[in-house]
Design a protein around this motif. Structure first.
Motif, PDB file in Angstrom:
ATOM      1  N   UNK A  37      10.770 -98.746 -93.603  1.00 46.20           N
ATOM      2  CA  UNK A  37      10.931 -98.459 -95.025  1.00 46.20           C
ATOM      3  C   UNK A  37      12.131 -99.148 -95.655  1.00 46.20           C
ATOM      4  N   UNK A  38      13.165 -99.460 -94.876  1.00 45.44           N
ATOM      5  CA  UNK A  38      14.362-100.132 -95.398  1.00 45.44           C
ATOM      6  C   UNK A  38      15.072-100.829 -94.241  1.00 45.44           C
ATOM      7  N   UNK A  39      15.890-101.794 -94.572  1.00 45.35           N
ATOM      8  CA  UNK A  39      16.683-102.478 -93.545  1.00 45.35           C
ATOM      9  C   UNK A  39      17.580-101.453 -92.843  1.00 45.35           C
ATOM     10  N   UNK A  40      17.923-101.700 -91.594  1.00 44.97           N
ATOM     11  CA  UNK A  40      18.784-100.760 -90.874  1.00 44.97           C
ATOM     12  C   UNK A  40      20.087-100.481 -91.629  1.00 44.97           C
ATOM     13  N   UNK A  41      20.516 -99.230 -91.605  1.00 46.32           N
ATOM     14  CA  UNK A  41      21.754 -98.815 -92.265  1.00 46.32           C
ATOM     15  C   UNK A  41      22.948 -99.124 -91.362  1.00 46.32           C
ATOM     16  N   UNK A  42      24.078 -99.357 -91.983  1.00 49.77           N
ATOM     17  CA  UNK A  42      25.310 -99.631 -91.236  1.00 49.77           C
ATOM     18  C   UNK A  42      25.934 -98.343 -90.731  1.00 49.77           C
ATOM     19  N   UNK A  43      26.629 -98.457 -89.630  1.00 48.34           N
ATOM     20  CA  UNK A  43      27.444 -97.360 -89.112  1.00 48.34           C
ATOM     21  C   UNK A  43      28.874 -97.840 -89.240  1.00 48.34           C
ATOM     22  N   UNK A  44      29.620 -97.265 -90.163  1.00 54.29           N
ATOM     23  CA  UNK A  44      30.982 -97.706 -90.458  1.00 54.29           C
ATOM     24  C   UNK A  44      31.985 -97.127 -89.460  1.00 54.29           C
ATOM     25  N   UNK A  45      33.037 -97.876 -89.162  1.00 53.87           N
ATOM     26  CA  UNK A  45      34.079 -97.406 -88.261  1.00 53.87           C
ATOM     27  C   UNK A  45      34.781 -96.168 -88.771  1.00 53.87           C
ATOM     28  N   UNK A  53      21.273 -91.470 -89.259  1.00 54.52           N
ATOM     29  CA  UNK A  53      20.020 -92.206 -89.359  1.00 54.52           C
ATOM     30  C   UNK A  53      20.341 -93.673 -89.622  1.00 54.52           C
ATOM     31  N   UNK A  54      19.799 -94.545 -88.774  1.00 55.79           N
ATOM     32  CA  UNK A  54      20.043 -95.976 -88.979  1.00 55.79           C
ATOM     33  C   UNK A  54      18.794 -96.710 -89.419  1.00 55.79           C
ATOM     34  N   UNK A  55      17.621 -96.109 -89.200  1.00 56.60           N
ATOM     35  CA  UNK A  55      16.375 -96.759 -89.610  1.00 56.60           C
ATOM     36  C   UNK A  55      15.318 -95.681 -89.855  1.00 56.60           C
ATOM     37  N   UNK A  73      22.280-107.539 -82.709  1.00 56.46           N
ATOM     38  CA  UNK A  73      22.955-106.686 -83.670  1.00 56.46           C
ATOM     39  C   UNK A  73      24.216-107.403 -84.140  1.00 56.46           C
ATOM     40  N   UNK A  74      24.822-106.890 -85.206  1.00 57.82           N
ATOM     41  CA  UNK A  74      26.041-107.475 -85.754  1.00 57.82           C
ATOM     42  C   UNK A  74      27.091-106.390 -85.949  1.00 57.82           C
ATOM     43  N   UNK A  75      28.357-106.801 -85.912  1.00 54.03           N
ATOM     44  CA  UNK A  75      29.471-105.881 -86.162  1.00 54.03           C
ATOM     45  C   UNK A  75      30.576-106.638 -86.879  1.00 54.03           C
ATOM     46  N   UNK A  76      31.436-105.896 -87.570  1.00 48.27           N
ATOM     47  CA  UNK A  76      32.587-106.467 -88.269  1.00 48.27           C
ATOM     48  C   UNK A  76      33.819-105.682 -87.840  1.00 48.27           C
ATOM     49  N   UNK A  77      34.869-106.399 -87.442  1.00 45.83           N
ATOM     50  CA  UNK A  77      36.119-105.749 -87.043  1.00 45.83           C
ATOM     51  C   UNK A  77      36.676-104.898 -88.177  1.00 45.83           C
ATOM     52  N   UNK A  78      37.011-103.652 -87.893  1.00 51.66           N
ATOM     53  CA  UNK A  78      37.469-102.707 -88.916  1.00 51.66           C
ATOM     54  C   UNK A  78      38.713-103.209 -89.640  1.00 51.66           C
ATOM     55  N   UNK A 108      30.127 -98.270 -77.712  1.00 45.78           N
ATOM     56  CA  UNK A 108      29.769 -97.578 -76.472  1.00 45.78           C
ATOM     57  C   UNK A 108      29.310 -96.156 -76.771  1.00 45.78           C
ATOM     58  N   UNK A 109      28.827 -95.500 -75.744  1.00 51.00           N
ATOM     59  CA  UNK A 109      28.321 -94.130 -75.841  1.00 51.00           C
ATOM     60  C   UNK A 109      27.214 -94.004 -76.884  1.00 51.00           C
ATOM     61  N   UNK A 110      26.341 -95.003 -76.940  1.00 52.18           N
ATOM     62  CA  UNK A 110      25.236 -95.004 -77.898  1.00 52.18           C
ATOM     63  C   UNK A 110      24.125 -94.098 -77.389  1.00 52.18           C
ATOM     64  N   UNK A 111      23.584 -93.320 -78.304  1.00 53.70           N
ATOM     65  CA  UNK A 111      22.435 -92.487 -77.985  1.00 53.70           C
ATOM     66  C   UNK A 111      21.420 -92.651 -79.099  1.00 53.70           C
TER      67      UNK A 111
END
Length: 117
Positions: A37-45, A53-55, A73-78, A108-111
């Motif tokens: 339904x939409x692009x994956x949502x970001x998880x902010x630091x 919910x990410x998707x 996947x992509x990430x940006x340094x806080x 890490x510790x992704x579930x």
């Protein structure tokens, strides 16, 4: 196991609609589909470390039983804003070094959990 890509669209038979994933049963010929339904949502630091919910996927005639973080996947340094691309989360964790920040970075510790709406 099947894969669903948000970048791939498939025609629904007998309809003008499209879905990211379309599957037809060989025995009963019933068609099932899934649409992201939409692009994956970001998880902010700065987010509180809790479930998020990410998707969101709309399914018709099928039910997902497992999620695997295949793909990149992509990430940006806080603090530094350093962009990290090509992150592989298949093992549930990722480690690297941020040259600008002079520090180790990690995911890490992704579930993963599948919830029905």
């Amino acid at each position: 196991m099947v894969g669903v890509s948000r970048h791939q669209m498939n025609d629904l038979s007998g309809s003008r609609g499209e879905a990211n994933f379309v599957w037809r049963c060989k025995n009963c010929k019933r068609e099932s589909s899934a649409t992201i339904k939409a692009a994956p949502a970001s998880y902010e630091g700065s987010d509180v470390p809790k479930a998020k919910n990410i998707i969101e996927i709309d399914t018709r005639g099928l039910e997902f039983t497992e999620f695997r973080a295949d793909g990149e996947w992509e990430a940006v340094g806080t603090d530094s804003g350093t962009r990290f691309t090509g992150i592989d989360l298949a093992d549930g964790e990722w480690f690297d070094y941020d040259e600008k920040a002079g520090d180790e970075v990690s995911i890490k510790d992704i579930q993963w959990q599948i919830r029905r709406a």
